[in-house]
Enzyme design. Structure first.
Site, PDB file in Angstrom:
ATOM      1  N   TRP A 185     -24.453  10.512   8.538  1.00  0.00           N
ATOM      2  CA  TRP A 185     -25.619  10.790   7.688  1.00  0.00           C
ATOM      3  C   TRP A 185     -26.369  11.987   8.285  1.00  0.00           C
ATOM      4  CZ3 TRP A 185     -30.964   8.397   8.409  1.00  0.00           C
ATOM      5  CH2 TRP A 185     -31.784   8.652   7.304  1.00  0.00           C
ATOM      6  N   ASP A 266     -26.743   1.324  13.029  1.00  0.00           N
ATOM      7  CA  ASP A 266     -27.540   1.670  11.862  1.00  0.00           C
ATOM      8  C   ASP A 266     -27.037   0.793  10.724  1.00  0.00           C
ATOM      9  OD1 ASP A 266     -28.804   2.697   9.681  1.00  0.00           O
ATOM     10  OD2 ASP A 266     -28.215   4.787  10.013  1.00  0.00           O
ATOM     11  N   LYS A 302     -31.741  -0.197   0.267  1.00  0.00           N
ATOM     12  CA  LYS A 302     -30.636  -0.366  -0.681  1.00  0.00           C
ATOM     13  C   LYS A 302     -30.441  -1.822  -1.072  1.00  0.00           C
ATOM     14  CE  LYS A 302     -29.955   3.682   1.185  1.00  0.00           C
ATOM     15  NZ  LYS A 302     -29.631   5.007   0.792  1.00  0.00           N
TER      16      LYS A 302
HETATM   17  N1  KET Z   1     -28.999   5.221   7.627  1.00  0.00           N
HETATM   18  C1  KET Z   1     -28.035   5.632   6.791  1.00  0.00           C
HETATM   19  C2  KET Z   1     -26.621   5.593   7.233  1.00  0.00           C
HETATM   20  C3  KET Z   1     -28.392   6.071   5.516  1.00  0.00           C
HETATM   21  O1  KET Z   1     -27.428   6.447   4.707  1.00  0.00           O
HETATM   22  C4  KET Z   1     -29.752   6.107   5.123  1.00  0.00           C
HETATM   23  C5  KET Z   1     -30.131   6.622   3.809  1.00  0.00           C
HETATM   24  C6  KET Z   1     -30.700   5.646   6.037  1.00  0.00           C
HETATM   25  C7  KET Z   1     -30.282   5.211   7.281  1.00  0.00           C
HETATM   26  C8  KET Z   1     -32.161   5.624   5.785  1.00  0.00           C
HETATM   27  O2  KET Z   1     -32.594   4.955   4.701  1.00  0.00           O
HETATM   28  P1  KET Z   1     -34.121   4.504   4.566  1.00  0.00           P
HETATM   29  O3  KET Z   1     -34.462   4.861   3.184  1.00  0.00           O
HETATM   30  O4  KET Z   1     -34.939   5.238   5.589  1.00  0.00           O
HETATM   31  O5  KET Z   1     -34.106   3.053   4.843  1.00  0.00           O
HETATM   32  N2  KET Z   1     -29.345   7.331   3.109  1.00  0.00           N
HETATM   33  C9  KET Z   1     -29.541   7.814   1.737  1.00  0.00           C
HETATM   34  C10 KET Z   1     -30.903   8.336   1.435  1.00  0.00           C
HETATM   35  C11 KET Z   1     -31.390   9.412   2.347  1.00  0.00           C
HETATM   36  O6  KET Z   1     -30.655  10.360   2.664  1.00  0.00           O
HETATM   37  O7  KET Z   1     -32.571   9.304   2.747  1.00  0.00           O
HETATM   38  C12 KET Z   1     -28.447   8.827   1.412  1.00  0.00           C
HETATM   39  O8  KET Z   1     -27.628   9.143   2.294  1.00  0.00           O
HETATM   40  O9  KET Z   1     -28.387   9.286   0.272  1.00  0.00           O
END
Ligand code: KET
Length: 456
Positions: A185, A266, A302
């Protein structure tokens, strides 16, 4: 002089009078003349920015974020056929964002409960939420929880949990290198750098097989310095959708423990990979079961659809309760100057659902339905490409796990699909399967077919 601040009407403007009455509402001891005296204090102070160039004139335009910037571009496109497959956010068959029914129910309960107030939470967040979050990821019967050697603090979703964990490690852990998968990511390296860690990559994905580069992973972790931190995606690896098998996890665990490497999980997609919360936590539970230490960042963005509520947790599993309690005291010192204490609403929703058996069950059903819809989109897209005889082996679309398909399309092909088909996705060829519906699959298949046959 700034024109608004320099104007002093003799008897005060309507705005002044409104502000005055607001101030008196907040503090009745404030006399009506106080506002104009405050005003004159403001206008008397010399402020360099009022003259000539901005003090920020040298600030360069930053590029958009590689993931969230896709949505910015999508929003500007007037085309009626546009499709956003960039950010990992779940959409219905109608292409609409969803609020889970069980979340609506929990919110209703919260709103109706007049005893609830909006006071600050403690620095570590909502106690119930923390306990229930640990139970969710480590399992209800986890010995680590029973032995009180887990500390859990509520943070700002997955990102904030990673950030707090990174800063804690930067301050208190002896080895400042973190190994992250290649690719990963896009926010990971930035988060860890800001936490004071230096980032190195371990091989993870093999473009040739579109699968795990298991040998490369073992070699790279095998040659990491003793004690190095290793970031692991608990399940549904982003962006590749490629996870180790349980046997491979067991080998990774063995290697990491034998070298004293510190796992930092993560967990952003628990329940989204397989549809089962327990199955998706197996990697984490395997590492906790051996009695060793680890960190876990959890997100409810999610799996509960609470994206904008920013609700997540950082857990640190320690060797014993005494260490865990000291670790928690230091986590508070990280959190207090960062955001003081976390927001109450999202965590209350999660706690309400997790502690009620019926609501919990309702959640698992809705979660499974989301995971199943994503899986069915994989099959539909795969079938559509096969029906068109699109060159290439597309079986990875149905083999990959979680929200994303790492298509293998290159950045030129992605740019072509955006320009000609108004399909928005990250330039590494990742598509969010959760943004796709039965109606939009044919359009995407047309675009992929055109991209691979016309752009090389
Ligand atoms: N870890 C991973 C692997 C991840 O894909 C995301 C979010 C997060 C943490 C953080 O999510 P949060 O909303 O802070 O709980 N990924 C999606 C959104 C983004 O990039 O913020 C994405 O990859 O589209």
């Amino acid at each position: 002089m700034h024109p608004q601040l320099s104007s002093h009407p003799a008897h005060g403007s309507a705005t002044d009078r409104r502000l005055n009455s607001m101030l008196r509402h907040i503090d009745p001891s404030i006399a009506s003349s106080s506002l104009s005296s405050m005003d004159s204090q403001i206008s008397a102070s010399p402020t360099s920015g009022f003259h000539g160039d901005s003090v920020f004139a040298h600030v360069a335009q930053a590029p958009e974020d590689s993931i969230l910037g896709v949505t910015v571009a999508y929003n500007k496109d007037p085309s009626p056929i546009k499709l956003n497959l960039g950010v990992g956010a779940y959409r219905t068959e109608e292409g609409k964002p969803v609020v889970l029914n069980v979340v609506r129910k929990a919110e209703q309960l919260l709103v109706n409960d007049r005893s609830r107030v909006k006071e600050y939470l403690p620095i570590v967040g909502l106690a119930d939420f923390n306990k229930l979050s640990a139970k969710l990821i480590f399992g209800a019967d986890s010995p680590a929880i029973q032995e009180n050697r887990v500390t859990t603090v509520q943070c700002l979703s997955g990102t904030g949990s990673l950030r707090v964990g990174a800063e804690f490690l930067g301050r208190h852990y002896h080895e400042r290198t973190i190994y992250i998968p290649q690719p990963t990511w896009g926010n990971h390296p930035k988060i860890f750098n800001l936490g004071g860690l230096s980032v190195k990559y371990y091989r993870y994905y093999d473009p040739a097989t579109r699968g795990l580069h298991f040998q490369g992973l073992l070699e790279d972790l095998g040659s990491a310095p003793t004690g190095a931190i290793v970031l692991l995606h608990a399940c549904a690896h982003n962006p590749t959708g490629v996870d180790p098998t349980l046997e491979q996890w067991a080998q990774i665990r063995q290697l990491m423990r034998s070298k004293g490497l510190l796992p930092f999980f993560d967990s952003a997609y628990q329940g989204f990979a397989s549809g089962s919360l327990d199955a998706d936590a197996q990697s984490v539970r395997m590492f906790v079961a051996d009695g060793g230490e680890c960190l876990v960042a959890q997100s409810y963005a999610k799996n509960m659809g609470l994206y904008g509520e920013r609700v997540g947790a950082l857990s640190i599993v320690c060797k014993n309760a005494d260490v865990a309690s000291r670790v928690e005291s230091q986590l508070k010192l990280v959190i207090r100057p960062m955001f003081s204490n976390p927001p109450i609403h999202g965590a209350s929703i999660v706690a309400t659902i997790l502690k009620d058996m019926n609501m919990y069950d309702e959640w698992t059903v809705e979660l499974k339905a989301m995971a199943d819809r994503i899986i069915s989109m994989r099959h539909k897209l795969f079938e559509a490409l096969r029906a068109k005889d699109t060159p290439g082996d597309w079986s990875h679309i149905i083999k990959q796990i979680g929200m994303f398909t790492f298509t293998g399309l290159n950045s030129e092909q992605v740019a072509f699909m955006t320009k000609e088909y108004h399909i928005y996705m990250t330039s590494d060829g990742r598509i969010s399967m959760a943004g796709l519906s039965s109606k939009t699959v044919p359009h995407l298949a047309d675009a992929i077919h055109a991209a691979v046959t016309r752009v090389r």
